[in-house]
Design a protein around this motif. Structure first.
Motif, PDB file in Angstrom:
ATOM      1  N   LEU A   1       0.817  -1.219   0.000  1.00  0.00           N
ATOM      2  CA  LEU A   1       0.000   0.000   0.000  1.00  0.00           C
ATOM      3  C   LEU A   1       0.846   1.263   0.000  1.00  0.00           C
ATOM      4  O   LEU A   1       0.308   2.373  -0.024  1.00  0.00           O
ATOM      5  N   GLY A   2       2.170   1.079   0.038  1.00  0.00           N
ATOM      6  CA  GLY A   2       3.062   2.240   0.015  1.00  0.00           C
ATOM      7  C   GLY A   2       3.148   2.967   1.339  1.00  0.00           C
ATOM      8  O   GLY A   2       3.493   4.152   1.380  1.00  0.00           O
ATOM      9  N   ARG A   3       2.844   2.281   2.433  1.00  0.00           N
ATOM     10  CA  ARG A   3       2.876   2.906   3.741  1.00  0.00           C
ATOM     11  C   ARG A   3       4.143   2.511   4.495  1.00  0.00           C
ATOM     12  O   ARG A   3       4.602   1.380   4.397  1.00  0.00           O
ATOM     13  N   LYS A   4       4.685   3.459   5.240  1.00  0.00           N
ATOM     14  CA  LYS A   4       5.857   3.193   6.043  1.00  0.00           C
ATOM     15  C   LYS A   4       5.416   2.680   7.416  1.00  0.00           C
ATOM     16  O   LYS A   4       4.476   3.199   8.004  1.00  0.00           O
ATOM     17  N   THR A   5       6.095   1.693   7.889  1.00  0.00           N
ATOM     18  CA  THR A   5       5.775   1.118   9.199  1.00  0.00           C
ATOM     19  C   THR A   5       7.023   1.119  10.074  1.00  0.00           C
ATOM     20  O   THR A   5       8.152   1.050   9.574  1.00  0.00           O
ATOM     21  N   GLU A   6       6.802   1.200  11.375  1.00  0.00           N
ATOM     22  CA  GLU A   6       7.892   1.139  12.339  1.00  0.00           C
ATOM     23  C   GLU A   6       7.960  -0.256  12.945  1.00  0.00           C
ATOM     24  O   GLU A   6       6.929  -0.887  13.191  1.00  0.00           O
ATOM     25  N   GLU A   7       9.178  -0.709  13.166  1.00  0.00           N
ATOM     26  CA  GLU A   7       9.376  -2.030  13.744  1.00  0.00           C
ATOM     27  C   GLU A   7       9.302  -1.943  15.258  1.00  0.00           C
ATOM     28  O   GLU A   7      10.142  -1.297  15.891  1.00  0.00           O
ATOM     29  N   PRO A   8       8.306  -2.580  15.866  1.00  0.00           N
ATOM     30  CA  PRO A   8       8.208  -2.513  17.340  1.00  0.00           C
ATOM     31  C   PRO A   8       9.255  -3.347  18.051  1.00  0.00           C
ATOM     32  O   PRO A   8       9.548  -3.125  19.219  1.00  0.00           O
ATOM     33  N   GLY A   9       9.842  -4.307  17.341  1.00  0.00           N
ATOM     34  CA  GLY A   9      10.831  -5.170  17.974  1.00  0.00           C
ATOM     35  C   GLY A   9      10.201  -6.143  18.950  1.00  0.00           C
ATOM     36  O   GLY A   9       8.989  -6.331  18.998  1.00  0.00           O
ATOM     37  N   LEU A  10      11.045  -6.740  19.762  1.00  0.00           N
ATOM     38  CA  LEU A  10      10.586  -7.762  20.713  1.00  0.00           C
ATOM     39  C   LEU A  10      10.210  -7.119  22.040  1.00  0.00           C
ATOM     40  O   LEU A  10      11.048  -6.468  22.682  1.00  0.00           O
ATOM     41  N   PRO A  11       8.964  -7.265  22.480  1.00  0.00           N
ATOM     42  CA  PRO A  11       8.590  -6.724  23.793  1.00  0.00           C
ATOM     43  C   PRO A  11       9.318  -7.478  24.910  1.00  0.00           C
ATOM     44  O   PRO A  11       9.332  -8.700  24.933  1.00  0.00           O
ATOM     45  N   LEU A  12       9.914  -6.726  25.819  1.00  0.00           N
ATOM     46  CA  LEU A  12      10.608  -7.337  26.947  1.00  0.00           C
ATOM     47  C   LEU A  12       9.748  -7.217  28.200  1.00  0.00           C
ATOM     48  O   LEU A  12       9.190  -6.151  28.476  1.00  0.00           O
ATOM     49  N   PRO A  13       9.629  -8.295  28.972  1.00  0.00           N
ATOM     50  CA  PRO A  13       8.858  -8.220  30.223  1.00  0.00           C
ATOM     51  C   PRO A  13       9.618  -7.409  31.280  1.00  0.00           C
ATOM     52  O   PRO A  13      10.732  -7.771  31.660  1.00  0.00           O
ATOM     53  N   ILE A  14       9.027  -6.316  31.738  1.00  0.00           N
ATOM     54  CA  ILE A  14       9.631  -5.494  32.780  1.00  0.00           C
ATOM     55  C   ILE A  14       9.154  -5.956  34.155  1.00  0.00           C
ATOM     56  O   ILE A  14       9.917  -5.975  35.118  1.00  0.00           O
ATOM     57  N   ILE A  15       7.857  -6.312  34.247  1.00  0.00           N
ATOM     58  CA  ILE A  15       7.312  -6.890  35.471  1.00  0.00           C
ATOM     59  C   ILE A  15       6.649  -8.208  35.098  1.00  0.00           C
ATOM     60  O   ILE A  15       5.841  -8.264  34.167  1.00  0.00           O
ATOM     61  N   ARG A  16       7.001  -9.248  35.830  1.00  0.00           N
ATOM     62  CA  ARG A  16       6.438 -10.559  35.561  1.00  0.00           C
ATOM     63  C   ARG A  16       5.945 -11.158  36.871  1.00  0.00           C
ATOM     64  O   ARG A  16       6.736 -11.442  37.762  1.00  0.00           O
ATOM     65  N   ASP A  17       4.634 -11.291  36.971  1.00  0.00           N
ATOM     66  CA  ASP A  17       3.999 -11.843  38.163  1.00  0.00           C
ATOM     67  C   ASP A  17       4.434 -11.096  39.424  1.00  0.00           C
ATOM     68  O   ASP A  17       4.804 -11.692  40.436  1.00  0.00           O
ATOM     69  N   GLY A  18       4.415  -9.771  39.353  1.00  0.00           N
ATOM     70  CA  GLY A  18       4.708  -8.935  40.511  1.00  0.00           C
ATOM     71  C   GLY A  18       6.167  -8.652  40.762  1.00  0.00           C
ATOM     72  O   GLY A  18       6.501  -7.865  41.658  1.00  0.00           O
ATOM     73  N   ALA A  19       7.077  -9.264  40.009  1.00  0.00           N
ATOM     74  CA  ALA A  19       8.519  -9.088  40.216  1.00  0.00           C
ATOM     75  C   ALA A  19       9.116  -8.279  39.062  1.00  0.00           C
ATOM     76  O   ALA A  19       8.838  -8.557  37.894  1.00  0.00           O
ATOM     77  N   VAL A  20       9.931  -7.297  39.409  1.00  0.00           N
ATOM     78  CA  VAL A  20      10.574  -6.456  38.390  1.00  0.00           C
ATOM     79  C   VAL A  20      11.797  -7.177  37.832  1.00  0.00           C
ATOM     80  O   VAL A  20      12.644  -7.672  38.589  1.00  0.00           O
ATOM     81  N   VAL A  21      11.901  -7.234  36.506  1.00  0.00           N
ATOM     82  CA  VAL A  21      13.066  -7.840  35.838  1.00  0.00           C
ATOM     83  C   VAL A  21      14.060  -6.724  35.564  1.00  0.00           C
ATOM     84  O   VAL A  21      13.961  -5.993  34.570  1.00  0.00           O
ATOM     85  N   GLU A  22      15.025  -6.573  36.454  1.00  0.00           N
ATOM     86  CA  GLU A  22      15.957  -5.442  36.389  1.00  0.00           C
ATOM     87  C   GLU A  22      16.773  -5.434  35.092  1.00  0.00           C
ATOM     88  O   GLU A  22      17.028  -4.375  34.523  1.00  0.00           O
ATOM     89  N   SER A  23      17.182  -6.612  34.631  1.00  0.00           N
ATOM     90  CA  SER A  23      18.014  -6.676  33.421  1.00  0.00           C
ATOM     91  C   SER A  23      17.263  -6.139  32.204  1.00  0.00           C
ATOM     92  O   SER A  23      17.835  -5.428  31.375  1.00  0.00           O
ATOM     93  N   ASN A  24      15.973  -6.446  32.102  1.00  0.00           N
ATOM     94  CA  ASN A  24      15.176  -5.943  30.982  1.00  0.00           C
ATOM     95  C   ASN A  24      14.890  -4.456  31.116  1.00  0.00           C
ATOM     96  O   ASN A  24      14.805  -3.736  30.116  1.00  0.00           O
ATOM     97  N   LEU A  25      14.744  -3.983  32.346  1.00  0.00           N
ATOM     98  CA  LEU A  25      14.536  -2.554  32.582  1.00  0.00           C
ATOM     99  C   LEU A  25      15.754  -1.769  32.109  1.00  0.00           C
ATOM    100  O   LEU A  25      15.629  -0.729  31.445  1.00  0.00           O
TER     101      LEU A  25
ATOM    102  N   GLY B   1       1.960  -0.464  42.910  1.00  0.00           N
ATOM    103  CA  GLY B   1       3.298  -1.029  42.831  1.00  0.00           C
ATOM    104  C   GLY B   1       3.349  -2.250  41.949  1.00  0.00           C
ATOM    105  O   GLY B   1       2.316  -2.728  41.456  1.00  0.00           O
ATOM    106  N   PRO B   2       4.550  -2.799  41.737  1.00  0.00           N
ATOM    107  CA  PRO B   2       4.719  -3.967  40.862  1.00  0.00           C
ATOM    108  C   PRO B   2       3.930  -5.190  41.317  1.00  0.00           C
ATOM    109  O   PRO B   2       3.555  -6.029  40.507  1.00  0.00           O
ATOM    110  N   GLU B   3       3.677  -5.281  42.639  1.00  0.00           N
ATOM    111  CA  GLU B   3       2.969  -6.454  43.151  1.00  0.00           C
ATOM    112  C   GLU B   3       1.548  -6.568  42.627  1.00  0.00           C
ATOM    113  O   GLU B   3       0.934  -7.634  42.706  1.00  0.00           O
TER     114      GLU B   3
END
Length: 227
Positions: free
Chosen positions: A157-181, A202-204
């Protein structure tokens, strides 16, 4: 009892390590030779687990032999197309240009009902829209539609799109993933603000929070559990 436990653990770990060495492709897609390997390993491991009169090596040696043999076959598969065709077979074209190849259907012992079921699982109900339907060596059906039947892409269609990439989990089941943050270049202050914008204390209270490369946030609140 302790000896039985130890023998079972040893055989279990051996099989797990062996399957991991085979690679992810073999785990997800079993070729005929790999299916035979899985059945044989299960049988060889079960006997020493149950019968203490059989030496443990009587189960370990055959399993290691089979794993080595499979590794050799995998190397030969990579280097020889003829050996790969002999061991794994060749893909079969069941539908071409909207027409069913009845000979290939019979040769693969596939019924018409099974073919139409596989097509429906791929979201296809009209055979005339199918350019190719190929039965792969692992038993899965690959379907390629005519270009006119395929979904339109933004590029067409001639439209430009942006690549969202891979979503990283920042909070998983109430716990913050510091490395992904840190990988997203975000701070705790940003996280507190993102939670406040969503009325979260809060994250909980968060079941899952992800951030993609464009900074888009997905947040799922924890559901309340009732006794």
């Amino acid at each position: 009892m302790v000896i039985t436990f130890l023998r079972t653990v040893i055989l279990y770990l051996l099989i797990v390590v062996g399957v991991r060495l085979l690679g992810k492709r073999q785990i997800g897609e079993l070729e005929p030779s790999e299916l035979v390997l899985a059945l044989l390993i299960a049988d060889l491991a079960a006997v020493p687990m149950q019968d203490l009169g059989i030496p443990l090596l009587a189960g370990i040696v055959p399993i290691l032999t089979l794993l080595c043999l499979t590794t050799i076959f995998s190397i030969l598969n990579l280097r020889s197309t003829a050996f790969r065709a002999l061991l794994c077979g060749k893909p079969s074209i069941l539908v071409q240009n909207g027409r069913i190849d009845q000979h290939e259907l019979r040769r693969n012992r596939l019924t018409l009902d099974e073919l139409t079921e596989e097509l429906r699982l791929q979201g296809v109900t009209d055979l005339e829209s199918v350019k190719y339907a190929v039965l792969e060596t692992n038993g899965q059906l690959s379907v390629l539609l005519y270009a006119a039947q395929q979904p339109v892409t933004p590029r067409q269609l001639g439209r430009k799109t942006e690549e969202p990439g891979l979503p990283l989990p920042i909070i998983r089941d109430g716990a913050v993933v510091e490395s992904n943050l840190q990988a997203r270049g975000l701070s705790r202050q940003w996280l507190r603000q993102a939670l406040a914008e969503r009325s979260l204390a809060g994250p909980e209270e968060v079941f899952l929070l992800t951030v993609d490369e464009l900074g888009r946030v997905y947040c799922a609140r924890k559901e309340e559990t009732h006794p």
